[in-house]
Design a protein around this motif. Structure first.
Motif, PDB file in Angstrom:
ATOM      1  N   GLN A 565       0.847  -1.180   0.000  1.00 41.21           N
ATOM      2  CA  GLN A 565       0.000   0.000   0.000  1.00 41.21           C
ATOM      3  C   GLN A 565       0.892   1.243   0.000  1.00 41.21           C
ATOM      4  O   GLN A 565       2.115   1.141   0.170  1.00 41.21           O
ATOM      5  CB  GLN A 565      -0.917   0.005   1.223  1.00 41.21           C
ATOM      6  N   GLN A 582       4.073   1.297  -2.166  1.00 42.62           N
ATOM      7  CA  GLN A 582       3.582  -0.028  -2.516  1.00 42.62           C
ATOM      8  C   GLN A 582       4.581  -0.674  -3.465  1.00 42.62           C
ATOM      9  O   GLN A 582       4.871  -0.158  -4.534  1.00 42.62           O
ATOM     10  CB  GLN A 582       2.210   0.052  -3.180  1.00 42.62           C
ATOM     11  N   THR A 592      -6.472  -3.863   2.377  1.00 37.19           N
ATOM     12  CA  THR A 592      -6.021  -2.736   3.188  1.00 37.19           C
ATOM     13  C   THR A 592      -7.060  -2.417   4.260  1.00 37.19           C
ATOM     14  O   THR A 592      -8.219  -2.834   4.174  1.00 37.19           O
ATOM     15  CB  THR A 592      -5.798  -1.487   2.328  1.00 37.19           C
ATOM     16  N   ASP A 615      -5.137   5.003  -2.683  1.00 35.15           N
ATOM     17  CA  ASP A 615      -4.278   5.577  -1.649  1.00 35.15           C
ATOM     18  C   ASP A 615      -3.378   6.671  -2.220  1.00 35.15           C
ATOM     19  O   ASP A 615      -3.062   7.653  -1.544  1.00 35.15           O
ATOM     20  CB  ASP A 615      -3.467   4.496  -0.938  1.00 35.15           C
TER      21      ASP A 615
END
Length: 883
Positions: A565, A582, A592, A615
């Motif tokens: 992530q 990530q 996540t 993200d």
């Protein structure tokens, strides 16, 4: 046979199962069998040097997000969605490297063993791969069954909604939240107060120097002329500090390290000073006695700063009286402290305390002798230390951001408060190069990121809080260490809910969400908890591996590692802004934390949604609103923020401040205007006295005898529960190869630094114990079996078991423990399994220290300390038999 797409080695299923057992312990058995043939298990894909030299290998900088106070950047070598290696991102060109190495900034954020082992955690054979439910009883790993995400979510939400229904009768949801879940959007819920790392330090700071006043920055040690590193093993717990301490040592600043065992920090950093050795080794829980004796010597020899004390401090002299000019309000009434008069009660001033020591022990020499006999430190050393500290200006007392072992003891509040008292007596509390114990985690200034998008606009509710360390008692009785009336008053004040005259808390379930710690393994005594957890109807956990908290769960959801992530992280020293990148796609069925919350929200009817944002989208929005501190422009007028793409590439931004311009938080307050009740630096706290929630009943700086300790050994005191006599104390230090409970299943670290009980050769010889033999460490609460590490680094009379090892109950050996499991005030005999994982928590006594008060917790953010150092135990070569 299993053949992998890489064309690599072949391995029989039997051999593979044996290897998994060796690498991951029992976590590799049972429900994991169906996933063992997966082609992407890294254990079957060895990496060669040729792999790393391949031109198609991407090198990605990423931050090592780990709760160890480090700010380390890794280089990840990635190809075809596979992490080939992790190396250091602290490399500098050979040309000009000497100048770069000698420079204080920018600090080269190089990783330790933990960071370099992360590839083993990404591809760990015991990673949780898919949702599971328990089909037998909690703690039995063979009972876990693989289920789909839908089934696991449906079961979890059914239990959550069933508990939510009880809000109508209770006024709150009887669910205990661990870390970040959606409970705050559902109604009043349950959570804890208590900080395992720094609770006593936070309470001391609030009472003594003020709300939100932080310690000196680490780099300010370079402005000092004498450094006392007190109960802080920086090499293990604060990886950024050894660099600064090394630079201080190179500058010729004398450093004395005070610790209950010989640590790497002692060996690498200690220099000693005039008549003072590099290492001073007190018995556990006696540090505050040394500080009290030092204060007495400084006062008797008139080495204290009288002008500073009268200008800045309250409670030092008898009959001290002040009209407060404090900028804060009374947390109980909400009224300003400003304008109120405070007078120290008779007998409560610090001078009167020192006079009482003089009278009790026969003068200054007698006080030094008392501290020496109690601590084991020679009286002359204590005397020299006091004189050197008082006459060297400025001088720094450094005990870290979490003040190490002395803070995590039965009288840890007073260790922290006396450190502040000594700094105030000598004028070192507010000056550059000084310091009063805690460190400000920011070396200089920190970048402020823009706000992240809100995923939920619903109202957030505050939790009802209970003591983290008394969790077993709360699960059994509904009360922690407070009376029913105190609990009723606290909840009514903080939450607006009246629990009634028979006030108590009911807990139906635990919901462990994003980033939750291993509460079962680490935060209180294990054996009472095993019994108390049976009262829970359900336990839901989000986890990466089958740690003890996961094993004692009913439903488990697999979450990604940090390398699957993207997000920003401020780093543990806060001067840094870092990027966690990530590196690979989420493995198996792992998700996540945000994805899991979104799935829960849909079923629970909570208006929480990521709105399709990734993200990276979140980070881009945060970076668009990022701002440099205005004050930093004076230090570096040409400093400009990199672009978002540049920030992703470097993964690290530092805002260094030269030591001579470092920010001293305590220095910004004018005398009389500190954010305490009195507006002064307090040797006595009127607020704590009025609140009456100090566990040991003393609202001022002084030595207080702990509930258990060396005095009990001196007196030959028997345990009131079992009648046994214990002759050893134990400590639970941090060690560099673990971060709390993390890494206890990482074989390369476990093999490099074996876990065991460290014991002095004389103590071992008295018990006929040889180095490397398995021994039993025990007390009334339980027994753990582990290897003996016989070493002179451990002082006589004290053993150490590093904290964080996983609880592993034996199937074959049992132990006769004595503790009060029904909380009627009487201990009962309990036959419990011997722990064979070396988990020191089986030895803990559930006990608050410092200030046990949710009202103060609201002010500090994390109040109330943990008691893990100085308690009594015994070590035996054979399993104890008391029959």
């Amino acid at each position: 046979m299993i053949k992998h797409s890489s064309g690599g080695m072949k391995l029989s299923r039997r051999t593979f199962l044996e290897a998994m057992t060796a690498l991951g312990g029992s976590a590799a058995l049972g429900p994991w069998a169906s996933a063992l043939a997966s082609d992407n298990l890294e254990v079957f894909q060895p990496v060669t040097p040729q792999d790393l030299l391949n031109k198609n290998v991407k090198v990605i900088n990423t931050f090592h997000d780990m709760h160890c106070h480090g700010s380390c950047i890794l280089k990840a070598h990635v190809q075809n969605g596979r992490v080939l290696a992790l190396t250091s991102a602290g490399d500098i060109p050979l040309e000009g490297c000497t100048a770069s190495d000698e420079d204080i900034f920018h600090i080269q954020r190089r990783p330790c063993l933990k960071g370099l082992s992360e590839r083993k955690r990404i591809y760990a054979p015991d990673r949780l791969k898919y949702p599971m439910i328990q089909t037998i009883e909690r703690g039995n790993i063979n009972g876990f069954k693989r289920v789909t995400w839908d089934e696991a979510l449906d079961r979890a939400c059914e239990a959550i909604l069933k508990a939510k229904e009880r809000q109508k009768e209770l006024g709150y949801i009887p669910i205990w939240e661990h870390s970040k879940t959606l409970l705050p959007y559902m109604g009043p819920y349950l959570n804890t107060y208590g900080n395992m790392s720094a609770g006593n330090q936070l309470d001391s700071n609030y009472a003594g120097i003020g709300k939100g006043v932080l310690g000196h920055p680490a780099s300010d040690m370079l402005n000092s002329r004498f450094i006392l590193c007190w109960s802080a093993d920086s090499q293990s717990t604060s990886p950024h500090l050894p660099f600064i301490m090394t630079k201080a040592k190179e500058r010729g600043i004398p450093i004395v390290v005070i610790d209950t065992r010989y640590t790497g920090t002692v060996g690498a950093m200690g220099t000693g000073a005039d008549g003072i050795p590099a290492w001073i080794c007190p018995r556990p829980e006696t540090d505050s006695a040394i500080l009290a004796a030092m204060a007495n010597t400084i006062y008797r020899r008139k080495l204290h700063d009288e002008a500073y004390l009268k200008k800045y401090c309250f409670g030092f002299y008898p009959n001290d009286s002040v009209v407060s000019q404090s900028p804060i309000n009374d947390p109980m009434t909400g009224k300003p402290y400003k304008g109120q008069r405070f007078t120290v009660p008779a007998g409560e001033s610090f001078v009167e305390y020192l006079d009482s020591l003089q009278k009790q022990y026969g003068g200054e020499a007698g006080v030094l002798r008392w501290a020496s006999e109690l601590s084991g430190v020679p009286a002359k050393t204590i005397e020299n230390l006091a004189i050197k500290y008082a006459t060297t200006k400025p001088a720094c007392i450094y005990s870290g951001a979490a003040s190490g072992g002395a803070q995590r003891s039965g009288n840890g509040l007073y260790f922290c408060w006396l450190s502040l008292a000594l700094a105030a007596m000598t004028g070192n509390a507010t000056v550059r190069g000084g310091g009063f114990g805690p460190l400000r985690r920011t070396d200089g200034m920190a970048l402020k990121l823009g706000p992240a998008p809100k995923f939920c606009e619903a109202k957030k509710f505050a939790p009802i809080r209970f003591s983290l360390y008394m969790q077993s008692k709360v699960l059994e009785t509904g009360l922690d260490n407070r009376t029913a009336q105190q609990l009723r008053d606290d909840v009514l004040r903080l939450n607006g809910i009246d629990l009634g005259p028979n006030a108590h808390l009911e807990i139906d379930m635990i919901w462990r969400g994003a980033g939750s710690g291993d509460r079962f393994n680490q935060s209180s005594s294990i054996n009472p908890k095993v019994l108390a957890y049976k009262n829970l109807k359900s336990i839901i956990s989000c986890e990466r591996v089958l740690c003890p908290s996961a094993r004692y769960s009913d439903i488990i959801f697999p979450v990604v590692t940090q390398f699957e992530q993207n997000y920003f992280h401020g780093g543990r020293v806060k001067t840094d802004t870092n990027v966690v990148r990530q590196l690979i796609d989420p493995m198996y069925e792992c998700k996540t934390d945000n994805e899991i919350n979104e799935l829960f929200a849909k079923r629970l009817g909570i208006p929480w949604s990521m709105n399709g944002m990734t993200d990276l989208d979140v980070m881009r929005q945060q970076w668009a609103g990022a701002k440099l501190p205005e004050a930093y422009k004076k230090i570096d007028p040409d400093m400009k923020l990199p672009s978002f793409e540049e920030m992703l590439k470097t993964a690290n931004l530092q805002l260094p401040v030269p030591p001579e311009e470092s920010i001293i938080p305590s220095a910004k307050f004018e005398p009389g205007k500190f954010p305490t009740d009195t507006g002064m630096i307090n040797f006595y706290s009127p607020f704590l006295a009025s609140r009456d929630r100090v566990v040991m009943g003393v609202p001022s700086a002084r030595y207080v005898r702990p509930p258990q300790g060396y005095e009990d050994i001196m007196e030959g005191k028997k345990s009131p529960a079992s009648g046994r006599v214990y002759t050893l104390q134990y400590t639970t230090p941090h060690l560099i190869h673990r971060c709390h409970s993390v890494y206890d299943n990482t074989s390369m670290l476990m093999d490099t630094i074996p876990h065991g009980v460290m014991i002095n050769p004389q103590d071992a010889a008295q018990r006929n114990i040889q180095d490397g033999e398995k021994v039993y460490v025990y007390n009334d609460m339980g027994c753990t079996k582990l290897k003996a590490i016989v070493t002179k680094a451990q002082p006589k009379g004290v053993v150490s078991i590093t904290q964080g090892a996983w609880y592993q109950p034996s199937k074959d050996e049992t132990y006769e423990a004595w503790f009060d499991a029904d909380y009627d005030g009487k201990a009962e005999k309990h036959v419990v399994p011997v722990d064979v994982g070396g988990c020191m928590n089986v030895l803990l006594t559930d006990q608050d220290t410092g200030v046990s008060d949710p009202v103060l917790n609201k002010e500090t953010g994390d109040s109330c300390g943990m008691y893990v150092n100085g308690l009594l135990c015994e070590v035996s070569k054979t399993l104890p038999n008391f029959g």
